[in-house]
Every structure is written in C-alpha cells, then in structure tokens.
Design a protein around this motif. Structure first.
Motif, PDB file in Angstrom:
ATOM      1  N   TRP A 212      58.708  58.821  65.510  1.00 26.05           N
ATOM      2  CA  TRP A 212      58.541  57.537  66.181  1.00 26.05           C
ATOM      3  C   TRP A 212      59.156  57.588  67.578  1.00 26.05           C
ATOM      4  CZ3 TRP A 212      55.982  53.362  64.141  1.00 26.05           C
ATOM      5  CH2 TRP A 212      55.687  53.413  62.773  1.00 26.05           C
TER       6      TRP A 212
ATOM      7  N   THR B  19      56.611  62.893  60.369  1.00 22.03           N
ATOM      8  CA  THR B  19      56.254  61.752  61.204  1.00 22.03           C
ATOM      9  C   THR B  19      57.398  61.427  62.156  1.00 22.03           C
ATOM     10  OG1 THR B  19      54.849  60.820  59.483  1.00 22.03           O
ATOM     11  CG2 THR B  19      55.608  59.317  61.192  1.00 22.03           C
TER      12      THR B  19
ATOM     13  N   TYR C 161      55.435  50.833  69.596  1.00 22.66           N
ATOM     14  CA  TYR C 161      56.016  52.118  69.205  1.00 22.66           C
ATOM     15  C   TYR C 161      54.920  53.165  69.030  1.00 22.66           C
ATOM     16  CZ  TYR C 161      60.167  49.389  68.020  1.00 22.66           C
ATOM     17  OH  TYR C 161      61.260  48.554  68.064  1.00 22.66           O
TER      18      TYR C 161
ATOM     19  N   ASN D 127      53.628  56.596  67.352  1.00 22.63           N
ATOM     20  CA  ASN D 127      53.814  57.252  66.049  1.00 22.63           C
ATOM     21  C   ASN D 127      52.965  58.508  66.030  1.00 22.63           C
ATOM     22  OD1 ASN D 127      52.459  57.585  63.171  1.00 22.63           O
ATOM     23  ND2 ASN D 127      54.480  56.698  62.842  1.00 22.63           N
TER      24      ASN D 127
END
Length: 122
Positions: free
Chosen positions: A112, A110, A94, A96
């Motif tokens: 993802w 943030t 993933y 980020n």
C-alpha cells in the motif's frame, strides 16, 4: 521490499480533474494487479478501480464514466485520471499493488502507498 510513491492529489473545484500516479520500485519479479482505493472521513476504505496485468479494469459504480485507470508497465506505474470530480470524491486515495516475489512458489505480496489527499470543493 517494494516502495510506492504516489503523487497528483490536491484541491480542485467540482467538475475539475486530477491525475494520480503511483510508481513502484524495489525487488519483485512481476507486478500483477494495481489499483486505487479511497477512504473518506468516517467511512471504510473502498476500492475505486483496479487494473490487471492484462489491462482488464473494474470500477466502483460511483466513478464509472468519470475515472479511468491505466498502467505503464515499463515504468511500473499506475495512473488514475479523475474527471468531473464531485465533493463526494473527497478522500485520501491509496495506491495498492500486488507483486510476485517468488517465481518458484508463486508467492504474491500486497503493498500500500501512504495515500494522497484529494479534496473537491463545491
């Protein structure tokens, strides 16, 4: 809102290489830290590598010397070059990204990515 598009996952034999890419687009003032996490079946998501806006990097011990994280600020893209892959590297990876969404307050958000599967066969 920020969109992250990941690419580069796949199936590779042990000892092989893959390069992951994650491109960010949308509304933000600045991209701060960028990183890659991974989650193997039955395990918690773990940090693989991070790179700051100043290009300082850190890695989980298990990938040091094999993986390299880099970023292209002009393209808002982070890369993960993975060499000497081993079966234990098999996971969903993933992207980020931490972005600054307010210059007045300094607020960061943030985001993802959806994840890309990396499978290493023995």
């Amino acid at each position: 809102q920020v969109r992250l598009v990941e690419s580069g996952g796949g199936l590779v034999q042990a000892g092989g290489s893959l390069r992951l890419s994650c491109a960010a687009s949308g509304t933000f003032f600045r991209i701060n830290d960028m990183g890659w996490y991974r989650q193997a079946p039955g395990k918690q998501r773990e940090l693989v590598a991070r790179i700051t806006s100043g290009s300082s990097t850190n890695y989980v011990d298990s990938v040091k010397g094999r993986f390299t994280i880099s970023r292209d600020n002009a393209k808002n893209t982070v890369y993960l070059q993975m060499d000497s892959l081993a079966p234990e590297d098999t996971a969903v990876y993933y992207c980020n990204v931490v972005v600054t969404t307010s210059l007045i307050t300094g607020r960061t958000t943030t985001y993802w990515g959806r994840g890309t599967q990396v499978t290493v066969s023995s």
